[in-house]
Design an enzyme around this catalytic site. Structure first.
Site, PDB file in Angstrom:
ATOM      1  N   GLY A   1      17.470  -7.804  25.200  1.00 32.66           N
ATOM      2  CA  GLY A   1      18.145  -9.094  25.342  1.00 32.66           C
ATOM      3  C   GLY A   1      19.629  -9.049  25.002  1.00 32.66           C
ATOM      4  O   GLY A   1      20.447  -9.543  25.757  1.00 32.66           O
ATOM      5  N   PHE A   2      19.944  -8.443  23.866  1.00 32.31           N
ATOM      6  CA  PHE A   2      21.334  -8.527  23.404  1.00 32.31           C
ATOM      7  C   PHE A   2      21.748  -7.236  22.707  1.00 32.31           C
ATOM      8  O   PHE A   2      20.928  -6.607  22.029  1.00 32.31           O
ATOM      9  CB  PHE A   2      21.494  -9.701  22.434  1.00 32.31           C
ATOM     10  CG  PHE A   2      21.084 -11.004  23.056  1.00 32.31           C
ATOM     11  CD1 PHE A   2      21.980 -11.729  23.835  1.00 32.31           C
ATOM     12  CD2 PHE A   2      19.786 -11.477  22.917  1.00 32.31           C
ATOM     13  CE1 PHE A   2      21.581 -12.913  24.449  1.00 32.31           C
ATOM     14  CE2 PHE A   2      19.389 -12.663  23.528  1.00 32.31           C
ATOM     15  CZ  PHE A   2      20.289 -13.383  24.297  1.00 32.31           C
TER      16      PHE A   2
ATOM     17  N   GLY B   1      19.133   0.682  21.106  1.00 35.27           N
ATOM     18  CA  GLY B   1      19.235  -0.527  20.307  1.00 35.27           C
ATOM     19  C   GLY B   1      19.585  -0.261  18.860  1.00 35.27           C
ATOM     20  O   GLY B   1      18.833   0.383  18.147  1.00 35.27           O
ATOM     21  N   GLY B   2      20.746  -0.737  18.456  1.00 32.99           N
ATOM     22  CA  GLY B   2      21.125  -0.687  17.049  1.00 32.99           C
ATOM     23  C   GLY B   2      21.482   0.689  16.509  1.00 32.99           C
ATOM     24  O   GLY B   2      21.489   0.887  15.295  1.00 32.99           O
TER      25      GLY B   2
ATOM     26  N   GLY C   1      24.119  -5.412  19.768  1.00 33.77           N
ATOM     27  CA  GLY C   1      24.529  -5.804  18.423  1.00 33.77           C
ATOM     28  C   GLY C   1      23.378  -6.195  17.513  1.00 33.77           C
ATOM     29  O   GLY C   1      23.605  -6.737  16.429  1.00 33.77           O
TER      30      GLY C   1
ATOM     31  N   MET D   1      12.606   1.478  23.024  1.00 34.12           N
ATOM     32  CA  MET D   1      13.469   0.397  22.548  1.00 34.12           C
ATOM     33  C   MET D   1      13.369   0.307  21.025  1.00 34.12           C
ATOM     34  O   MET D   1      12.271   0.232  20.472  1.00 34.12           O
ATOM     35  CB  MET D   1      13.045  -0.944  23.157  1.00 34.12           C
ATOM     36  CG  MET D   1      13.287  -1.090  24.652  1.00 34.12           C
ATOM     37  SD  MET D   1      14.985  -0.817  25.171  1.00 34.12           S
ATOM     38  CE  MET D   1      15.848  -2.102  24.275  1.00 34.12           C
TER      39      MET D   1
ATOM     40  N   ASP E   1      22.687  -2.034  31.515  1.00 36.18           N
ATOM     41  CA  ASP E   1      21.582  -2.906  31.126  1.00 36.18           C
ATOM     42  C   ASP E   1      21.450  -4.078  32.088  1.00 36.18           C
ATOM     43  O   ASP E   1      22.296  -4.968  32.109  1.00 36.18           O
ATOM     44  CB  ASP E   1      21.828  -3.434  29.702  1.00 36.18           C
ATOM     45  CG  ASP E   1      21.512  -2.388  28.661  1.00 36.18           C
ATOM     46  OD1 ASP E   1      20.427  -1.788  28.725  1.00 36.18           O
ATOM     47  OD2 ASP E   1      22.366  -2.147  27.778  1.00 36.18           O
TER      48      ASP E   1
ATOM     49  N   MET F   1      19.362  -7.343  33.144  1.00 33.95           N
ATOM     50  CA  MET F   1      18.409  -8.331  32.604  1.00 33.95           C
ATOM     51  C   MET F   1      18.312  -9.502  33.563  1.00 33.95           C
ATOM     52  O   MET F   1      19.323  -9.933  34.128  1.00 33.95           O
ATOM     53  CB  MET F   1      18.896  -8.835  31.242  1.00 33.95           C
ATOM     54  CG  MET F   1      19.114  -7.712  30.236  1.00 33.95           C
ATOM     55  SD  MET F   1      19.538  -8.359  28.620  1.00 33.95           S
ATOM     56  CE  MET F   1      20.054  -6.832  27.798  1.00 33.95           C
TER      57      MET F   1
ATOM     58  N   GLY G   1      25.781   0.747  22.255  1.00 32.50           N
ATOM     59  CA  GLY G   1      26.560  -0.352  22.811  1.00 32.50           C
ATOM     60  C   GLY G   1      27.683  -0.765  21.901  1.00 32.50           C
ATOM     61  O   GLY G   1      28.810  -0.270  21.994  1.00 32.50           O
ATOM     62  N   SER G   2      27.369  -1.671  20.965  1.00 30.54           N
ATOM     63  CA  SER G   2      28.429  -2.234  20.117  1.00 30.54           C
ATOM     64  C   SER G   2      29.098  -1.180  19.233  1.00 30.54           C
ATOM     65  O   SER G   2      30.310  -1.253  19.012  1.00 30.54           O
ATOM     66  CB  SER G   2      27.861  -3.364  19.265  1.00 30.54           C
ATOM     67  OG  SER G   2      26.634  -3.006  18.706  1.00 30.54           O
TER      68      SER G   2
ATOM     69  N   HIS H   1      19.008   0.692  33.275  1.00 26.10           N
ATOM     70  CA  HIS H   1      17.870   0.211  32.488  1.00 26.10           C
ATOM     71  C   HIS H   1      17.481  -1.165  33.004  1.00 26.10           C
ATOM     72  O   HIS H   1      18.193  -2.144  32.782  1.00 26.10           O
ATOM     73  CB  HIS H   1      18.304   0.171  31.009  1.00 26.10           C
ATOM     74  CG  HIS H   1      17.251  -0.305  30.072  1.00 26.10           C
ATOM     75  ND1 HIS H   1      17.527  -0.612  28.758  1.00 26.10           N
ATOM     76  CD2 HIS H   1      15.923  -0.517  30.237  1.00 26.10           C
ATOM     77  CE1 HIS H   1      16.410  -1.004  28.163  1.00 26.10           C
ATOM     78  NE2 HIS H   1      15.420  -0.961  29.035  1.00 26.10           N
TER      79      HIS H   1
ATOM     80  N   HIS I   1      25.212   3.799  30.400  1.00 29.50           N
ATOM     81  CA  HIS I   1      23.950   3.048  30.387  1.00 29.50           C
ATOM     82  C   HIS I   1      24.238   1.631  30.872  1.00 29.50           C
ATOM     83  O   HIS I   1      25.130   0.949  30.349  1.00 29.50           O
ATOM     84  CB  HIS I   1      23.414   3.046  28.960  1.00 29.50           C
ATOM     85  CG  HIS I   1      22.077   2.408  28.784  1.00 29.50           C
ATOM     86  ND1 HIS I   1      20.897   3.055  29.072  1.00 29.50           N
ATOM     87  CD2 HIS I   1      21.723   1.185  28.336  1.00 29.50           C
ATOM     88  CE1 HIS I   1      19.879   2.251  28.792  1.00 29.50           C
ATOM     89  NE2 HIS I   1      20.354   1.105  28.351  1.00 29.50           N
TER      90      HIS I   1
END
Ligand code: DX5
Ligand code: ZN
Length: 220
Positions: A141-142, A175-176, A144, A136, A34, A36, A196-197, A65, A32
């Site tokens: 944006g970020f 996300g998350g 984590g 989403m 990202d 931005m 991600g994280s 994305h 994936h």
């Protein structure tokens, strides 16, 4: 079985080649990416050159994305760079049919995304046109950030619509997502999860993927 799409935004950029190879070795299904623009969302990340670089070292499906205000300006560059799928946001175009057609004409799969505060009914009429809907579960944006729990009901609403109408549209969440909430997102009917994280933050990436793929949706 759920598909896993590690987000390279959480990878070590100085070792991107190794990170991408480790995702494949761990059994991840997609990568994936990202994108931005500092306008649609409050961060700047990467562009077609990163897709090109990743394409050189990986044969994994590249899921791009686009968290940008004018995604159509970049469809061709990303397609040429080796993207397999281009996903853009309903927030930038409430009537996304033309953009979906542009993506298909470039030979890529097309996806539509919605932010946590965008009403689910707004995307439903377009799901028959796309290969994937990306829900989403944090604001773009970020990496984590904390998973927004209301996303579970929104995912179930999308899945119910997809199933009732026999649509060929995957449900993705972004996300998350981590080990702790994975069972709930599988119960909600998610087909593909971005990670991600939680993915790049562990050394036991293979074990994490195995664990996620061992989870079955609970009979509700
Ligand atoms: C958020 C991005 C996500 C994010 C995922 O704006 O679209 O893909 O990087 O990272 P985690 O899994 O850490 O939330
Ligand atoms: Zn993403």
């Amino acid at each position: 079985m759920i598909k896993i799409a590690p987000s390279i935004l959480s990878a070590d950029f100085a070792r991107m080649g190794d990170e991408v190879r480790s995702a494949k070795d761990a059994g991840a299904d997609w990568l994936h990416i990202d994108v931005m623009d500092g306008h649609f969302c409050p961060n700047l990340t990467m562009g077609p050159d990163m897709v090109k670089a990743v394409r050189k070292v990986s044969d994994l499906f590249l899921d791009v994305h686009l968290m940008v205000t004018n995604p159509e300006n970049f469809f061709e560059s990303f397609a040429r760079a080796g993207a397999d799928q281009l996903v853009f946001h309903i927030e930038v175009d409430p009537d996304p049919t033309d953009k979906i057609k542009m993506i298909r004409a470039l030979g890529c799969r097309a996806g539509l995304s919605l932010n946590p505060d965008h009403p689910v009914p707004a995307v439903l009429p377009f799901l028959e046109q796309v290969d994937l809907v990306l829900l989403m579960s944090v604001f773009p944006g970020f990496s984590g950030q904390k998973f927004i729990p209301e996303s579970l009901d929104r995912a179930a609403e999308l899945k119910t619509y997809i199933d009732r109408n026999h649509l060929d549209c995957l449900l993705q969440i972004d996300g998350g997502v981590d080990r702790a909430n994975a069972q709930q997102i599988i119960n909600a009917g998610v087909d593909v999860t971005v990670m991600g994280s939680a993915f790049f933050g562990t050394h036991n990436r293979g074990e994490l993927v195995q664990y996620l793929k061992s989870l079955k949706a609970a009979e509700l």
